[in-house]
Scaffold this active site. Structure first.
Site, PDB file in Angstrom:
ATOM      1  N   SER A 186      88.281 -16.602  67.351  1.00 38.41           N
ATOM      2  CA  SER A 186      87.969 -15.667  68.525  1.00 38.41           C
ATOM      3  C   SER A 186      89.276 -15.022  68.898  1.00 38.41           C
ATOM      4  CB  SER A 186      87.612 -16.642  69.789  1.00 38.41           C
ATOM      5  OG  SER A 186      87.300 -15.760  70.886  1.00 38.41           O
TER       6      SER A 186
ATOM      7  N   HIS B  39      96.661 -19.241  81.859  1.00 36.30           N
ATOM      8  CA  HIS B  39      96.891 -19.554  80.313  1.00 36.30           C
ATOM      9  C   HIS B  39      98.170 -20.361  79.995  1.00 36.30           C
ATOM     10  CE1 HIS B  39      93.207 -17.704  78.974  1.00 36.30           C
ATOM     11  NE2 HIS B  39      93.793 -16.194  79.045  1.00 36.30           N
TER      12      HIS B  39
ATOM     13  N   LYS C  22      90.942 -17.754  74.938  1.00 36.83           N
ATOM     14  CA  LYS C  22      89.780 -17.762  74.137  1.00 36.83           C
ATOM     15  C   LYS C  22      88.827 -19.164  74.044  1.00 36.83           C
ATOM     16  CE  LYS C  22      89.142 -14.424  73.352  1.00 36.83           C
ATOM     17  NZ  LYS C  22      89.191 -13.410  74.403  1.00 36.83           N
TER      18      LYS C  22
HETATM   19  P1  A3P Z   1      83.967 -15.532  70.783  1.00 39.88           P
HETATM   20  O1  A3P Z   1      85.123 -14.553  70.634  1.00 39.88           O
HETATM   21  O2  A3P Z   1      83.937 -16.867  69.772  1.00 39.88           O
HETATM   22  O3  A3P Z   1      82.598 -15.072  71.052  1.00 39.88           O
HETATM   23  P2  A3P Z   1      87.971 -16.425  77.046  1.00 39.88           P
HETATM   24  O4  A3P Z   1      87.135 -16.092  78.232  1.00 39.88           O
HETATM   25  O5  A3P Z   1      88.954 -17.668  77.398  1.00 39.88           O
HETATM   26  O6  A3P Z   1      88.839 -15.168  76.709  1.00 39.88           O
HETATM   27  O7  A3P Z   1      87.028 -16.535  75.841  1.00 39.88           O
HETATM   28  C1  A3P Z   1      86.264 -15.731  75.137  1.00 39.88           C
HETATM   29  C2  A3P Z   1      85.288 -16.510  74.468  1.00 39.88           C
HETATM   30  O8  A3P Z   1      84.299 -17.152  75.313  1.00 39.88           O
HETATM   31  C3  A3P Z   1      84.601 -15.412  73.409  1.00 39.88           C
HETATM   32  O9  A3P Z   1      84.082 -16.190  72.234  1.00 39.88           O
HETATM   33  C4  A3P Z   1      83.372 -15.063  74.310  1.00 39.88           C
HETATM   34  O10 A3P Z   1      82.412 -14.808  73.550  1.00 39.88           O
HETATM   35  C5  A3P Z   1      82.962 -16.620  74.956  1.00 39.88           C
HETATM   36  N1  A3P Z   1      82.039 -16.619  76.120  1.00 39.88           N
HETATM   37  C6  A3P Z   1      82.429 -15.873  77.298  1.00 39.88           C
HETATM   38  N2  A3P Z   1      81.188 -16.075  77.913  1.00 39.88           N
HETATM   39  C7  A3P Z   1      80.428 -17.154  77.462  1.00 39.88           C
HETATM   40  C8  A3P Z   1      79.233 -17.726  77.731  1.00 39.88           C
HETATM   41  N3  A3P Z   1      78.658 -17.670  78.664  1.00 39.88           N
HETATM   42  N4  A3P Z   1      78.681 -18.674  76.827  1.00 39.88           N
HETATM   43  C9  A3P Z   1      79.443 -18.952  75.751  1.00 39.88           C
HETATM   44  N5  A3P Z   1      80.428 -18.359  75.437  1.00 39.88           N
HETATM   45  C10 A3P Z   1      81.183 -17.526  76.313  1.00 39.88           C
END
Ligand code: A3P
Length: 295
Positions: A138, A108, A48
């Protein structure tokens, strides 16, 4: 992706003390013996922290900003997830074995768990770190929607498990610190989600430089636009929308949820925040690593 033979919400299983999604733990041998190539580029994050975001950025850079090329497949195919294993679905290690170079690989894993060959081959690595509070929020939503995780319980219960490192991939604190230390000796570009939010252009430029790609201003601007939260949320090749609901149920919480820094303020109670800060100071007191919890 089918996911047949999947038991919903199995308990986590430990590998050498590290709690993992049960199916990932059961495939550990394959991960440990994985052979990296010198031209592999590794993307490493605690869950996340912005893994999908940096993956999309790297893939677009690799394709010289050709957006259509980056839409050739879903992000989890373009950037395979090393330790991924779910019954009835191609494993990360299997995907990677069939992938022509240059490979971009997602993990991860905490630094001590990364297969040795990545260090032996001196692969380039990009680590993205995000502040602990936003990750907790998240992750809580992700646990709810991604059914390979155990039931997260209430927010209060989940937060405690997270602080205790009893969630999949273990302690956030150890993860960010472990990779931070390792960057002294290896080719690791260490980025922060909050910096990417504040000035995506600047951070994407850093990534380009690290990848030894000079694509010019116009392409840079294009990549900034196409990796913005709003655009990625609508892009079915980036938003995990093609995964069956038996694995990820976006109606519970969308994968592309909010994409901001500071959402923790909408979830932490005053008491939770105080307890969290006190515990944080103990765990993070000795490190030079600093996070911003808003931008
Ligand atoms: P939130 O749940 O806070 O919205 P991962 O890819 O490591 O699983 O992380 C997911 C998190 O990154 C989610 O956070 C998601 O919305 C956010 N995320 C994905 N793409 C993004 C982007 N282009 N800009 C900002 N946040 C992004």
């Amino acid at each position: 992706m089918e996911g047949k033979g999947l038991t919903p919400r199995p308990e986590l299983k430990c590998v050498r003390g590290l709690p993992l999604i049960k199916y990932f733990a059961e495939n550990w041998e394959q991960v440990e013996k994985f052979q990296a190539r010198p031209d592999d580029l590794l993307i490493s994050t605690y869950p996340k922290a912005g893994t999908t975001w940096i993956s999309e950025i790297v893939d677009q850079i690799l394709n010289d900003g050709d957006i259509e090329k980056s839409k050739r497949d879903a992000i989890f195919i373009r950037v395979p997830f090393l330790e991924f294993a779910v019954p009835g679905v191609l494993k990360g290690t299997e995907q990677l074995a069939a992938m022509p170079p240059p490979r971009v690989i997602k993990t991860h894993l905490p630094v001590e768990f990364l297969p040795q060959s990545f260090w032996d081959k001196n692969c380039k690595m990009i680590y993205v770190a995000r502040n602990a509070k936003d990750v907790a929020v998240s992750y809580y939503h992700f646990y709810q929607m991604a059914k390979v995780h155990p039931d997260p319980g209430t927010w209060e219960e989940f937060l405690q498990k997270y602080m205790d490192g009893k969630v999949s991939f273990g302690s956030w604190y150890d993860h960010v610190k472990g990779w931070w230390e390792k960057k002294k000796d290896y080719r690791i570009l260490y980025l922060f989600y909050e910096d990417m939010k504040e000035n995506p252009k600047h951070e994407i430029q850093k990534v380009m430089k690290f990848m030894e790609k000079d694509l010019g201003e116009e392409v840079l601007e294009r990549i900034v636009r196409h990796t913005s939260f709003q655009v990625m949320k609508e892009n079915s090749m980036a938003n995990y929308g093609t995964i069956p609901t038996s694995i990820m149920d976006h109606s519970i919480s969308p994968f592309m949820r909010k994409g901001i820094a500071g959402d923790w303020k909408n979830h932490f109670t005053v008491a939770q925040n105080e307890a969290f800060d006190a515990d944080y100071a103990k765990k993070m007191g000795q490190t030079s690593l600093r996070f911003r919890t808003e931008v």
